[in-house]
Design a protein around this motif. Structure first.
Motif, PDB file in Angstrom:
ATOM      1  N   ARG A 211       0.843  -1.197   0.000  1.00 13.63           N
ATOM      2  CA  ARG A 211       0.000   0.000   0.000  1.00 13.63           C
ATOM      3  C   ARG A 211       0.881   1.250   0.000  1.00 13.63           C
ATOM      4  NH1 ARG A 211      -5.287  -0.930   1.673  1.00 13.63           N
ATOM      5  NH2 ARG A 211      -5.325   1.012   2.849  1.00 13.63           N
ATOM      6  N   SER A 212       0.519   2.232  -0.838  1.00  6.55           N
ATOM      7  CA  SER A 212       1.329   3.442  -0.984  1.00  6.55           C
ATOM      8  C   SER A 212       1.134   4.394   0.200  1.00  6.55           C
ATOM      9  CB  SER A 212       0.962   4.158  -2.288  1.00  6.55           C
ATOM     10  OG  SER A 212      -0.263   4.861  -2.140  1.00  6.55           O
TER      11      SER A 212
ATOM     12  N   LEU B 190      -0.213   7.108   0.063  1.00  7.73           N
ATOM     13  CA  LEU B 190      -1.412   7.911  -0.186  1.00  7.73           C
ATOM     14  C   LEU B 190      -2.690   7.284   0.351  1.00  7.73           C
ATOM     15  CD1 LEU B 190      -0.527   8.860  -3.865  1.00  7.73           C
ATOM     16  CD2 LEU B 190      -0.121  10.206  -1.792  1.00  7.73           C
TER      17      LEU B 190
ATOM     18  N   GLU C 146      -6.829  -1.626  -9.238  1.00  9.61           N
ATOM     19  CA  GLU C 146      -5.570  -1.544  -8.498  1.00  9.61           C
ATOM     20  C   GLU C 146      -4.399  -2.256  -9.139  1.00  9.61           C
ATOM     21  OE1 GLU C 146      -5.856  -2.281  -4.321  1.00  9.61           O
ATOM     22  OE2 GLU C 146      -7.672  -1.074  -4.128  1.00  9.61           O
TER      23      GLU C 146
ATOM     24  N   ASN D 270      -1.868   1.034  -9.608  1.00  6.01           N
ATOM     25  CA  ASN D 270      -2.332   2.413  -9.611  1.00  6.01           C
ATOM     26  C   ASN D 270      -1.707   3.137  -8.417  1.00  6.01           C
ATOM     27  OD1 ASN D 270      -3.873   1.790  -7.331  1.00  6.01           O
ATOM     28  ND2 ASN D 270      -5.843   2.104  -8.328  1.00  6.01           N
ATOM     29  N   TRP D 271      -2.165   4.341  -8.137  1.00  2.58           N
ATOM     30  CA  TRP D 271      -1.596   5.190  -7.083  1.00  2.58           C
ATOM     31  C   TRP D 271      -1.746   4.610  -5.681  1.00  2.58           C
ATOM     32  CZ3 TRP D 271      -5.023   6.845  -3.392  1.00  2.58           C
ATOM     33  CH2 TRP D 271      -6.380   6.734  -3.718  1.00  2.58           C
ATOM     34  N   GLU D 272      -2.625   3.622  -5.510  1.00  2.00           N
ATOM     35  CA  GLU D 272      -2.871   3.055  -4.185  1.00  2.00           C
ATOM     36  C   GLU D 272      -1.775   2.085  -3.745  1.00  2.00           C
ATOM     37  OE1 GLU D 272      -7.324   2.329  -3.460  1.00  2.00           O
ATOM     38  OE2 GLU D 272      -7.098   2.272  -5.657  1.00  2.00           O
ATOM     39  N   SER D 273      -0.934   1.651  -4.677  1.00  2.00           N
ATOM     40  CA  SER D 273       0.115   0.676  -4.362  1.00  2.00           C
ATOM     41  C   SER D 273       1.452   1.160  -4.894  1.00  2.00           C
ATOM     42  CB  SER D 273      -0.207  -0.674  -4.994  1.00  2.00           C
ATOM     43  OG  SER D 273      -1.456  -1.139  -4.554  1.00  2.00           O
ATOM     44  N   SER D 274       2.525   0.778  -4.196  1.00  2.00           N
ATOM     45  CA  SER D 274       3.851   1.198  -4.619  1.00  2.00           C
ATOM     46  C   SER D 274       4.746   0.032  -5.038  1.00  2.00           C
ATOM     47  CB  SER D 274       4.537   1.992  -3.503  1.00  2.00           C
ATOM     48  OG  SER D 274       4.627   1.228  -2.322  1.00  2.00           O
TER      49      SER D 274
END
Length: 153
Positions: free
Chosen positions: A31-32, A34, A65, A106-110
């Motif tokens: 999880r990022s 954000l 995701e 997407n932005w939710e994961s790094s």
């Protein structure tokens, strides 16, 4: 007005553990910064939208995701978590893919990793920890994995 009308509605979430049949490993995402509970390893998942079933939400969240469409794969409900907060229920499903793939995060994961359950990355999201600590969920997950291995031999 009745007393039941005063109670807030239960919020729902759903996610999906993805099992790779050819390697016997699961996809985990990091999880990022954000999102809540940042920098923990989990599965793709999120809120159930109005008019959506938990299974539909799990499929949608996987697509959003990690960019993978679970159209033909049956999902198996592994765990329903109602212990995190009052009036919140999270449904965890499991699905199978034939081969590991490179997810489009997407932005939710790094980050992501494919791993077996004996070698999970740390730290785990509290929801993943609870799932694995709950004997009935662990048994369902083991049964799912065993069935998938046997089905394609």
């Amino acid at each position: 007005m009745k007393a039941k009308d005063l109670r807030p509605k239960t919020k729902q979430g759903a996610g999906c553990l993805i099992f790779c049949r050819s390697t016997d490993r699961f996809l985990m995402i990091l999880r990022s910064d954000l999102v809540p509970v940042a920098n923990t390893w989990s599965l793709p998942g999120g809120s159930v939208d109005h008019g959506e079933t938990p299974e539909q939400a799990a499929r949608r969240e996987v697509m959003e995701e990690i960019g993978y469409r679970l159209t033909d794969q049956p999902l198996r409900l592994i765990y329903t978590n109602e212990t995190h907060a009052p009036r919140f229920k999270f449904y965890t499903y499991a699905a199978t893919v034939g081969d590991e793939f490179q997810p489009t995060l997407n932005w939710e994961s790094s980050d992501h990793t494919w791993c077996d359950l004996d070698n999970l990355p740390a730290p785990l999201h509290w929801g993943m920890s609870q799932l694995l600590a709950f004997d009935q969920a662990a048994e369902k997950l083991k049964s799912f994995v065993d069935a998938e291995k046997n089905r394609h031999r």
